[in-house]
Design a protein around this motif. Structure first.
Motif, PDB file in Angstrom:
ATOM      1  N   HIS A  29       5.801  -1.787   1.360  1.00  0.00           N
ATOM      2  CA  HIS A  29       6.537  -3.028   1.598  1.00  0.00           C
ATOM      3  C   HIS A  29       5.531  -4.132   1.908  1.00  0.00           C
ATOM      4  CE1 HIS A  29       9.968  -5.479   2.672  1.00  0.00           C
ATOM      5  NE2 HIS A  29       9.342  -5.829   3.787  1.00  0.00           N
ATOM      6  N   ASN A  30       5.594  -5.208   1.180  1.00  0.00           N
ATOM      7  CA  ASN A  30       4.657  -6.332   1.341  1.00  0.00           C
ATOM      8  C   ASN A  30       3.199  -5.882   1.279  1.00  0.00           C
ATOM      9  OD1 ASN A  30       6.618  -8.318   1.547  1.00  0.00           O
ATOM     10  ND2 ASN A  30       6.759  -8.141   3.767  1.00  0.00           N
ATOM     11  N   GLU A  32       1.874  -2.993   2.066  1.00  0.00           N
ATOM     12  CA  GLU A  32       1.432  -2.026   3.066  1.00  0.00           C
ATOM     13  C   GLU A  32       2.278  -0.767   2.992  1.00  0.00           C
ATOM     14  OE1 GLU A  32       0.370  -2.888   7.025  1.00  0.00           O
ATOM     15  OE2 GLU A  32       0.233  -5.044   6.662  1.00  0.00           O
TER      16      GLU A  32
END
Length: 65
Positions: A29-30, A32
């Protein structure tokens, strides 16, 4: 590209080493790694039973000794 640190890599490597049959899902997510899911399969043999296929479906037959 996902940002990875030593702790996450070690966790993933340990999970892979322990896994004999199954899957490892890494969620990012994003950029990471946020989650690691491990699905493991265990199969047990049916020593005195066999699966018999019939036109109306499968049935379990027990062998007697």
């Amino acid at each position: 590209m996902a940002k990875v640190d030593k702790q996450k890599i070690n966790y993933i490597m340990t999970a892979l080493e322990k896994l004999q049959y199954g899957s490892l899902n890494i969620t990012i997510h994003n950029g990471e790694i946020t989650q690691v899911d491990c699905n493991e399969k265990h199969r047990f043999p049916l020593p005195d039973k066999q699966l018999s296929r019939h036109k109306d479906g499968a049935s379990l037959i027990t062998s007697r000794r």
